[in-house]
Each structure stands twice: as C-alpha cells, then as structure tokens.
Design a protein around this motif. Structure first.
Motif, PDB file in Angstrom:
ATOM      1  N   GLU A 123       3.259   5.195   8.094  1.00  0.00           N
ATOM      2  CA  GLU A 123       4.256   5.132   6.582  1.00  0.00           C
ATOM      3  C   GLU A 123       3.353   5.194   5.719  1.00  0.00           C
ATOM      4  O   GLU A 123       2.177   4.886   5.865  1.00  0.00           O
ATOM      5  CB  GLU A 123       4.890   3.117   6.715  1.00  0.00           C
ATOM      6  CG  GLU A 123       3.337   2.707   6.297  1.00  0.00           C
ATOM      7  CD  GLU A 123       2.530   2.273   8.065  1.00  0.00           C
ATOM      8  OE1 GLU A 123       1.321   0.714   6.827  1.00  0.00           O
ATOM      9  OE2 GLU A 123       1.939   2.776   8.287  1.00  0.00           O
ATOM     10  N   ASN A 124       4.268   5.658   3.902  1.00  0.00           N
ATOM     11  CA  ASN A 124       4.586   6.034   3.095  1.00  0.00           C
ATOM     12  C   ASN A 124       3.711   4.619   2.452  1.00  0.00           C
ATOM     13  O   ASN A 124       3.505   5.126   1.853  1.00  0.00           O
ATOM     14  CB  ASN A 124       5.740   6.670   2.779  1.00  0.00           C
ATOM     15  CG  ASN A 124       4.776   7.596   2.893  1.00  0.00           C
ATOM     16  OD1 ASN A 124       6.065   8.178   4.202  1.00  0.00           O
ATOM     17  ND2 ASN A 124       3.482   8.524   3.681  1.00  0.00           N
ATOM     18  N   LEU A 125       5.184   3.701   2.629  1.00  0.00           N
ATOM     19  CA  LEU A 125       4.896   2.829   2.145  1.00  0.00           C
ATOM     20  C   LEU A 125       4.493   1.489   3.219  1.00  0.00           C
ATOM     21  O   LEU A 125       5.468   1.255   3.897  1.00  0.00           O
ATOM     22  CB  LEU A 125       5.493   1.858   1.698  1.00  0.00           C
ATOM     23  CG  LEU A 125       6.489   3.468   0.774  1.00  0.00           C
ATOM     24  CD1 LEU A 125       7.939   2.976   0.002  1.00  0.00           C
ATOM     25  CD2 LEU A 125       5.667   3.314  -0.346  1.00  0.00           C
ATOM     26  N   THR A 126       3.747   0.524   2.757  1.00  0.00           N
ATOM     27  CA  THR A 126       3.430  -0.913   3.833  1.00  0.00           C
ATOM     28  C   THR A 126       4.199  -1.403   2.863  1.00  0.00           C
ATOM     29  O   THR A 126       3.832  -1.635   1.852  1.00  0.00           O
ATOM     30  CB  THR A 126       2.160  -0.897   3.982  1.00  0.00           C
ATOM     31  OG1 THR A 126       2.024   0.407   4.667  1.00  0.00           O
ATOM     32  CG2 THR A 126       1.211  -2.374   4.987  1.00  0.00           C
ATOM     33  N   THR A 127       5.078  -2.539   3.658  1.00  0.00           N
ATOM     34  CA  THR A 127       5.378  -3.236   2.760  1.00  0.00           C
ATOM     35  C   THR A 127       5.240  -4.871   2.701  1.00  0.00           C
ATOM     36  O   THR A 127       4.722  -5.132   3.778  1.00  0.00           O
ATOM     37  CB  THR A 127       7.200  -3.459   2.905  1.00  0.00           C
ATOM     38  OG1 THR A 127       7.792  -3.270   3.850  1.00  0.00           O
ATOM     39  CG2 THR A 127       7.476  -1.886   2.376  1.00  0.00           C
ATOM     40  N   ALA A 128       5.769  -6.452   2.230  1.00  0.00           N
ATOM     41  CA  ALA A 128       5.223  -7.528   2.156  1.00  0.00           C
ATOM     42  C   ALA A 128       6.477  -7.553   1.681  1.00  0.00           C
ATOM     43  O   ALA A 128       7.376  -7.819   0.717  1.00  0.00           O
ATOM     44  CB  ALA A 128       3.852  -7.499   1.345  1.00  0.00           C
ATOM     45  N   GLY A 129       7.190  -8.976   2.726  1.00  0.00           N
ATOM     46  CA  GLY A 129       8.528  -9.889   1.571  1.00  0.00           C
ATOM     47  C   GLY A 129       9.368  -8.975   2.243  1.00  0.00           C
ATOM     48  O   GLY A 129      11.145  -9.630   1.330  1.00  0.00           O
ATOM     49  N   LEU A 130       9.608  -8.163   3.191  1.00  0.00           N
ATOM     50  CA  LEU A 130      11.259  -7.410   3.171  1.00  0.00           C
ATOM     51  C   LEU A 130      11.247  -7.286   4.864  1.00  0.00           C
ATOM     52  O   LEU A 130      10.254  -7.191   5.129  1.00  0.00           O
ATOM     53  CB  LEU A 130      10.615  -5.914   2.285  1.00  0.00           C
ATOM     54  CG  LEU A 130      11.657  -4.563   2.377  1.00  0.00           C
ATOM     55  CD1 LEU A 130      12.711  -5.202   1.519  1.00  0.00           C
ATOM     56  CD2 LEU A 130      11.458  -3.590   1.799  1.00  0.00           C
ATOM     57  N   ASP A 131      12.896  -7.471   5.002  1.00  0.00           N
ATOM     58  CA  ASP A 131      12.764  -7.335   6.146  1.00  0.00           C
ATOM     59  C   ASP A 131      13.223  -6.018   6.610  1.00  0.00           C
ATOM     60  O   ASP A 131      14.479  -5.319   6.461  1.00  0.00           O
ATOM     61  CB  ASP A 131      14.252  -8.499   6.950  1.00  0.00           C
ATOM     62  CG  ASP A 131      14.737  -8.073   7.875  1.00  0.00           C
ATOM     63  OD1 ASP A 131      13.463  -7.473   8.917  1.00  0.00           O
ATOM     64  OD2 ASP A 131      15.725  -8.809   8.338  1.00  0.00           O
ATOM     65  N   VAL A 132      12.431  -4.984   6.905  1.00  0.00           N
ATOM     66  CA  VAL A 132      12.556  -3.726   7.105  1.00  0.00           C
ATOM     67  C   VAL A 132      13.756  -3.661   8.284  1.00  0.00           C
ATOM     68  O   VAL A 132      14.620  -2.847   8.048  1.00  0.00           O
ATOM     69  CB  VAL A 132      11.243  -2.717   7.141  1.00  0.00           C
ATOM     70  CG1 VAL A 132      12.010  -1.372   7.481  1.00  0.00           C
ATOM     71  CG2 VAL A 132      10.440  -3.015   5.356  1.00  0.00           C
ATOM     72  N   THR A 133      13.039  -4.660   9.635  1.00  0.00           N
ATOM     73  CA  THR A 133      14.046  -4.195  10.817  1.00  0.00           C
ATOM     74  C   THR A 133      15.885  -4.258  10.481  1.00  0.00           C
ATOM     75  O   THR A 133      16.820  -3.659  10.887  1.00  0.00           O
ATOM     76  CB  THR A 133      13.643  -4.506  11.952  1.00  0.00           C
ATOM     77  OG1 THR A 133      11.926  -4.551  11.740  1.00  0.00           O
ATOM     78  CG2 THR A 133      14.211  -4.948  13.172  1.00  0.00           C
ATOM     79  N   SER A 169       0.857  -1.284  -0.288  1.00  0.00           N
ATOM     80  CA  SER A 169       0.170  -0.373  -0.161  1.00  0.00           C
ATOM     81  C   SER A 169       0.846   1.200  -0.033  1.00  0.00           C
ATOM     82  O   SER A 169       1.362   1.739   0.433  1.00  0.00           O
ATOM     83  CB  SER A 169      -0.927   0.180   1.067  1.00  0.00           C
ATOM     84  OG  SER A 169      -1.831   0.658   1.198  1.00  0.00           O
ATOM     85  N   VAL A 170       0.308   2.264  -0.784  1.00  0.00           N
ATOM     86  CA  VAL A 170       1.154   3.488  -0.567  1.00  0.00           C
ATOM     87  C   VAL A 170      -0.063   4.382   0.091  1.00  0.00           C
ATOM     88  O   VAL A 170      -1.109   4.749  -0.429  1.00  0.00           O
ATOM     89  CB  VAL A 170       1.732   4.602  -1.859  1.00  0.00           C
ATOM     90  CG1 VAL A 170       1.982   5.551  -2.517  1.00  0.00           C
ATOM     91  CG2 VAL A 170       2.189   3.073  -2.682  1.00  0.00           C
ATOM     92  N   ASN A 171       0.465   5.195   0.390  1.00  0.00           N
ATOM     93  CA  ASN A 171      -0.670   5.555   1.860  1.00  0.00           C
ATOM     94  C   ASN A 171       0.359   7.375   2.404  1.00  0.00           C
ATOM     95  O   ASN A 171       1.242   7.525   1.745  1.00  0.00           O
ATOM     96  CB  ASN A 171       0.018   4.626   3.279  1.00  0.00           C
ATOM     97  CG  ASN A 171      -0.512   4.107   3.434  1.00  0.00           C
ATOM     98  OD1 ASN A 171      -1.008   2.837   2.771  1.00  0.00           O
ATOM     99  ND2 ASN A 171       0.814   3.074   3.579  1.00  0.00           N
ATOM    100  N   VAL A 172      -1.198   8.200   2.079  1.00  0.00           N
ATOM    101  CA  VAL A 172      -0.631  10.156   2.614  1.00  0.00           C
ATOM    102  C   VAL A 172      -1.695   9.694   2.956  1.00  0.00           C
ATOM    103  O   VAL A 172      -3.079   9.342   2.905  1.00  0.00           O
ATOM    104  CB  VAL A 172      -0.674  10.375   0.796  1.00  0.00           C
ATOM    105  CG1 VAL A 172       0.294   9.699  -0.165  1.00  0.00           C
ATOM    106  CG2 VAL A 172      -1.845  10.392  -0.147  1.00  0.00           C
ATOM    107  N   SER A 173      -1.723  11.387   3.954  1.00  0.00           N
ATOM    108  CA  SER A 173      -2.466  11.951   4.349  1.00  0.00           C
ATOM    109  C   SER A 173      -2.384  13.441   3.552  1.00  0.00           C
ATOM    110  O   SER A 173      -1.811  13.743   2.620  1.00  0.00           O
ATOM    111  CB  SER A 173      -1.804  12.722   5.858  1.00  0.00           C
ATOM    112  OG  SER A 173      -0.307  13.453   5.281  1.00  0.00           O
ATOM    113  N   GLY A 174      -3.717  14.018   4.617  1.00  0.00           N
ATOM    114  CA  GLY A 174      -4.398  15.331   3.784  1.00  0.00           C
ATOM    115  C   GLY A 174      -4.401  16.627   3.923  1.00  0.00           C
ATOM    116  O   GLY A 174      -4.185  16.190   5.595  1.00  0.00           O
TER     117      GLY A 174
END
Length: 215
Positions: A86-96, A6-11
């Motif tokens: 978060e702006n980017l919700t990722t999957a399959g990626l070890d962010v930590t 997901s790509v997420n932004v605020s308004g």
C-alpha cells in the motif's frame, strides 16, 4: 481523527513493486495516465508490471492499519507499513466500508476518489510467503482500496483524511470485492457504481443484462 499513518513507495532497487517502504518527506501525488503506460500516482514509486498495475484507476493504494494489525495477529508476524504494497497506510478510516466513488481530501491539497478493491495475485503471495495466500486474502474480504487522483498535490505521514463526498448508492469496496471475486450473483448490483473502472463496470452491466428482466 482519520489520518495517514505512513506514505510508502518502492524504489528502482526493489525486486517487486509490492516492496514499499515508509518515507518521511512529502511525496507528490498526481494522475499517472492510462493503464499500460501510466505507473504509480506517487513520485518515486515504481510499478514493475504496467500491463495490470498502476494507471489512473490504480494510482494510489490504501490499506488500513487496523486491518494490517488484524492480519498480523492471524499470521503471528509483524506487518510494517507498506507490507501489503500500500502507498497509504491509514488509521481511523473504514477503507472496506468506503463507497466506490467516495472522495477523500488528504492534507490541504490532495483529493482522491475510491475506484475499486485490490485483487490479490501470485506476486503478492510470493512476497508474503504465506501458504494459500490468495485464497485467504480473498476470503477475508478486506482488500484495501485503489484510488484515482482528482486533485494533485503533496501528501505526508500524519496528514488528516477527510471524506468530502459519498455517492448515494450502497456499493462499498467490500461489497464490490465480494461481487467481483466471490459472489458473481451480486455483479448486477454494481451497475450503480459508475466510478468503477471500465472493465469492472462493463462486467457488471453484462451480468445485469443477462439477469431475468435485465436490460
């Protein structure tokens, strides 16, 4: 395959910049400028407090869907994409486990560089409404990653994420978070991570200089 869920932004209508919502259309990503004057790296995203948030070193914030799911189980509530700001919700990626200075290609055009872990604040705690949230988030040790924009372009939900380069050092987002927030004795180990933002790198160098035998 690692991907952007997901790509997420605020308004402008949001009470807090942490309130980010998924969008379906492509979003332009570019370097916003220095902290204090530059906001988010995503077009249409709003950052309320430019003194401490946004700018080139915090242009994009990524958090793993897997880590959101772990928190959802602990908190007993649903956590939708963007809920942690978060702006980017990722999957399959070890962010930590991403290394400071590691670069990700997202889709065809965008290249982002991991710059630092996220630090929880009172605004985040108020937004979630969880007791002792800053302490819990800090102890949990999965802060998500801030990224700077190396190559601008458009991103959209479903874009693949490819790690295109990793520095030779072993300073990950999780390790940097521990050193900066919980275990200051680890700070000297951060000096090899030259992609850290200036304040964090200066703090690490100061700690290294003060250590017995330090330069």
């Amino acid at each position: 395959m690692s991907r952007v869920v997901s790509v997420n932004v605020s308004g402008d209508g949001s009470d807090t910049g942490i309130d980010k919502r998924p969008v379906t259309e492509p979003v332009r990503v570019s370097a916003p400028g220095p902290l204090g004057t530059g906001g988010s790296g995503l077009a249409g995203d709003v950052i309320k407090d430019l003194r401490y948030h946004g700018g080139d070193d915090q242009a994009v914030y990524a958090y793993a869907r897997e880590d959101l799911d772990e928190w959802a189980a602990q908190l007993g509530r649903t956590l939708t994409p963007g809920m942690f700001g978060e702006n980017l919700t990722t999957a399959g990626l070890d962010v930590t486990g991403a290394k400071i200075g590691e670069r990700w290609r997202i889709g065809d055009d965008v290249v982002l560089e991991v710059s630092a872990p996220r630090t929880a604040c009172r605004v985040f705690a108020k937004w979630l409404g969880e007791k002792q949230w800053v302490k819990r988030f800090t102890l949990h040790g999965k802060p998500g990653a801030y990224l700077r924009v190396i190559e601008p372009g458009e991103i959209r939900a479903g874009d693949p994420v490819t790690v295109v380069s990793r520095p030779a050092h072993d300073v990950t987002v999780g390790f940097a978070f521990r050193a900066l927030l919980r275990e200051p004795e680890l700070l000297p180990e951060l000096v090899v991570a030259e992609a850290l933002p200036g304040p964090e790198l200066r703090r690490a160098r100061k700690a290294a200089a003060g250590r017995p035998g330090g330069a």
